[in-house]
Design an enzyme around this catalytic site. Structure first.
Site, PDB file in Angstrom:
ATOM      1  N   GLN A  11       0.899  -1.183  -0.101  1.00 33.96           N
ATOM      2  CA  GLN A  11       0.009   0.064  -0.171  1.00 33.96           C
ATOM      3  C   GLN A  11       0.967   1.066  -0.073  1.00 33.96           C
ATOM      4  O   GLN A  11       0.571   2.197  -1.015  1.00 33.96           O
ATOM      5  CB  GLN A  11      -1.032   0.102   1.301  1.00 33.96           C
ATOM      6  CG  GLN A  11      -2.105  -0.921   1.239  1.00 33.96           C
ATOM      7  CD  GLN A  11      -3.014  -0.684   2.252  1.00 33.96           C
ATOM      8  OE1 GLN A  11      -4.081   0.235   1.886  1.00 33.96           O
ATOM      9  NE2 GLN A  11      -3.214  -1.078   3.383  1.00 33.96           N
ATOM     10  N   ASP A  35      13.993 -10.847  -0.030  1.00 37.54           N
ATOM     11  CA  ASP A  35      13.438 -11.564   1.409  1.00 37.54           C
ATOM     12  C   ASP A  35      14.065 -10.772   2.451  1.00 37.54           C
ATOM     13  O   ASP A  35      15.391 -11.267   2.683  1.00 37.54           O
ATOM     14  CB  ASP A  35      13.640 -12.904   0.985  1.00 37.54           C
ATOM     15  CG  ASP A  35      13.122 -13.739   2.434  1.00 37.54           C
ATOM     16  OD1 ASP A  35      12.730 -13.172   3.337  1.00 37.54           O
ATOM     17  OD2 ASP A  35      13.426 -14.909   2.458  1.00 37.54           O
ATOM     18  N   ILE A  36      13.519 -10.045   3.325  1.00 39.09           N
ATOM     19  CA  ILE A  36      14.088  -9.276   4.307  1.00 39.09           C
ATOM     20  C   ILE A  36      14.736 -10.275   5.468  1.00 39.09           C
ATOM     21  O   ILE A  36      15.263 -10.011   6.128  1.00 39.09           O
ATOM     22  CB  ILE A  36      13.523  -8.249   4.750  1.00 39.09           C
ATOM     23  CG1 ILE A  36      12.189  -8.734   5.570  1.00 39.09           C
ATOM     24  CG2 ILE A  36      13.027  -7.260   3.834  1.00 39.09           C
ATOM     25  CD1 ILE A  36      11.476  -7.309   6.289  1.00 39.09           C
ATOM     26  N   ALA A  59       6.089  -5.542   5.418  1.00 43.65           N
ATOM     27  CA  ALA A  59       5.755  -5.929   6.921  1.00 43.65           C
ATOM     28  C   ALA A  59       4.827  -7.194   6.824  1.00 43.65           C
ATOM     29  O   ALA A  59       4.229  -7.408   5.731  1.00 43.65           O
ATOM     30  CB  ALA A  59       5.188  -4.846   7.529  1.00 43.65           C
ATOM     31  N   THR A  61       1.289  -8.103   7.899  1.00 50.07           N
ATOM     32  CA  THR A  61       0.277  -7.391   8.342  1.00 50.07           C
ATOM     33  C   THR A  61      -1.208  -7.884   8.542  1.00 50.07           C
ATOM     34  O   THR A  61      -2.092  -7.308   8.845  1.00 50.07           O
ATOM     35  CB  THR A  61      -0.032  -6.033   7.427  1.00 50.07           C
ATOM     36  OG1 THR A  61      -0.252  -6.680   6.039  1.00 50.07           O
ATOM     37  CG2 THR A  61       1.048  -5.426   7.406  1.00 50.07           C
ATOM     38  N   THR A 100       3.101   0.681  13.820  1.00 42.75           N
ATOM     39  CA  THR A 100       1.788   0.759  13.837  1.00 42.75           C
ATOM     40  C   THR A 100       1.265   1.079  15.048  1.00 42.75           C
ATOM     41  O   THR A 100       1.912   0.993  16.386  1.00 42.75           O
ATOM     42  CB  THR A 100       1.143  -0.555  13.761  1.00 42.75           C
ATOM     43  OG1 THR A 100      -0.199  -0.880  13.854  1.00 42.75           O
ATOM     44  CG2 THR A 100       1.904  -1.698  14.577  1.00 42.75           C
ATOM     45  N   ASP A 101      -0.193   1.556  15.316  1.00 45.24           N
ATOM     46  CA  ASP A 101      -0.813   1.765  16.606  1.00 45.24           C
ATOM     47  C   ASP A 101      -0.892   0.329  17.357  1.00 45.24           C
ATOM     48  O   ASP A 101      -1.081   0.691  18.600  1.00 45.24           O
ATOM     49  CB  ASP A 101      -2.084   2.327  16.302  1.00 45.24           C
ATOM     50  CG  ASP A 101      -3.130   1.726  15.567  1.00 45.24           C
ATOM     51  OD1 ASP A 101      -2.411   1.377  14.132  1.00 45.24           O
ATOM     52  OD2 ASP A 101      -4.227   1.045  15.800  1.00 45.24           O
ATOM     53  N   TYR A 124       0.813  -9.861  16.443  1.00 38.85           N
ATOM     54  CA  TYR A 124       0.935  -8.727  15.421  1.00 38.85           C
ATOM     55  C   TYR A 124       1.690  -7.449  16.031  1.00 38.85           C
ATOM     56  O   TYR A 124       2.788  -7.054  15.607  1.00 38.85           O
ATOM     57  CB  TYR A 124      -0.069  -8.186  14.663  1.00 38.85           C
ATOM     58  CG  TYR A 124       0.118  -6.978  13.905  1.00 38.85           C
ATOM     59  CD1 TYR A 124       1.072  -7.089  12.599  1.00 38.85           C
ATOM     60  CD2 TYR A 124      -0.718  -5.780  14.056  1.00 38.85           C
ATOM     61  CE1 TYR A 124       1.190  -5.838  11.665  1.00 38.85           C
ATOM     62  CE2 TYR A 124      -0.507  -4.502  13.334  1.00 38.85           C
ATOM     63  CZ  TYR A 124       0.443  -4.628  12.040  1.00 38.85           C
ATOM     64  OH  TYR A 124       0.790  -3.422  11.370  1.00 38.85           O
ATOM     65  N   LYS A 128       5.619  -6.324  15.940  1.00 34.89           N
ATOM     66  CA  LYS A 128       6.027  -4.867  15.327  1.00 34.89           C
ATOM     67  C   LYS A 128       6.946  -4.245  16.660  1.00 34.89           C
ATOM     68  O   LYS A 128       7.697  -3.154  16.187  1.00 34.89           O
ATOM     69  CB  LYS A 128       4.706  -4.157  14.910  1.00 34.89           C
ATOM     70  CG  LYS A 128       4.100  -4.659  13.743  1.00 34.89           C
ATOM     71  CD  LYS A 128       4.750  -4.641  12.425  1.00 34.89           C
ATOM     72  CE  LYS A 128       4.857  -3.148  12.071  1.00 34.89           C
ATOM     73  NZ  LYS A 128       5.650  -2.914  10.792  1.00 34.89           N
TER      74      LYS A 128
END
Length: 291
Positions: A11, A35-36, A59, A61, A100-101, A124, A128
């Site tokens: 996105q 590929d991280i 990420a 997600t 992220t929140d 998740y 993060k």
């Protein structure tokens, strides 16, 4: 200057590629190309480019699937991020990363600031946060940009889902007791690109965590109502849809969602002069989300 964009098909990554100026030599990789979680591959690519700035827009997600795909979530959101941060530090690159929140528990009143205690409840959010901590330990010259409720033209998101499931319905039940700031992916990209320019200035030293999200704050039910009204007005769906606000307990999910995802974005305005994402403005061209 050289800019490496990791996760260029997502996105935000897609918007970064579309919006970056000609002032940068851009190197963009999607998950198939880089590929991280593969440290040798990460090292070889970064060493071959020697970027001035790395923006990580990749990420894991899948919030609900993360509850069972624990190893995969941590491999990408923590291990993979650590690989990028280490190689960024080794080559002297500035490292910009999206978080992220969900790193917050999300159960108290008021806005969450960058210094508030983190206490994620789901896998998740925990993965993060582990990525954030790895960056902070490994790479001094970093910016972590926490955001929320991301939507855009590319990938899957709430706006696209509402348009898709709204067709043929006269009413929909949507959670109304979770609050946050919907954030347009294009605005996140613009913010990151502006930050990328600023961190390359000689005397920049305001490294660390920043919050960036949309305004005004709202809830999912109201957000859905705005989307569906615009979708009907622009003939993306054939009829008006009544949105019924329900509670989180009436719509259980494998992963618990934060009741309060409202982020305090004062710091990013003070340091970078970046205002919040105007999500209602971003929805005016709602037809782009129906493709």
């Amino acid at each position: 200057m050289k800019l490496l964009i990791v996760g260029c098909s997502g996105q935000v990554g897609s918007e970064l590629v579309n919006r970056v100026s000609d002032a940068w030599d851009v190197y963009a990789f999607d998950r198939k190309q880089l590929d991280i979680t593969n440290y040798l591959q990460v090292g070889n690519i970064i060493k071959s480019i020697l970027p001035d700035v790395i923006i990580n827009a990749s990420a894991y997600t899948a919030v609900d699937r993360a509850e069972t795909e624990i190893e995969q979530a941590f491999a990408i959101n923590s291990g993979g991020v650590a690989n990028l941060a280490l190689e960024a530090n080794n080559c002297g690159a500035k490292f910009l990363h999206i978080s992220t929140d969900y790193v917050f528990r999300g159960d108290r009143e008021g806005l969450y600031s960058e210094s508030d205690e983190t206490e994620p409840t789901g896998i998740y959010g925990k993965s993060k946060l582990a990525g954030e901590l790895a960056i902070s330990e490994i790479c001094k010259r970093h910016i972590i940009l926490r955001t929320s409720w991301v939507f855009g033209q590319h990938g899957n998101n709430f706006v696209k889902t509402m348009i898709r499931i709204g067709e043929g319905k006269t009413s929909l039940n949507v959670v109304g007791d979770q609050f946050g700031g919907p954030t347009y992916a294009g605005d996140i990209a613009n913010a990151l690109l502006l930050i990328a320019e600023k961190v390359c200035e000689e005397n920049f030293n305001d490294w660390g965590i920043y919050h960036y999200s949309g305004a005004p704050y709202t809830n999912w039910a109201n957000f859905a109502n705005v989307i569906l009204e615009l979708a009907h007005k622009n003939s993306l769906i054939s009829q008006k849809v009544n949105v019924n606000s329900i509670t989180s307990s009436e719509y259980p999910t494998p992963a618990k969602r934060p009741i309060n995802s409202m982020l305090d974005c004062t710091k990013i305005h003070d340091i970078f002069n970046i205002g919040p994402s105007q999500w209602e403005l971003a929805l005016r061209n709602i037809e782009i989300y129906a493709k």
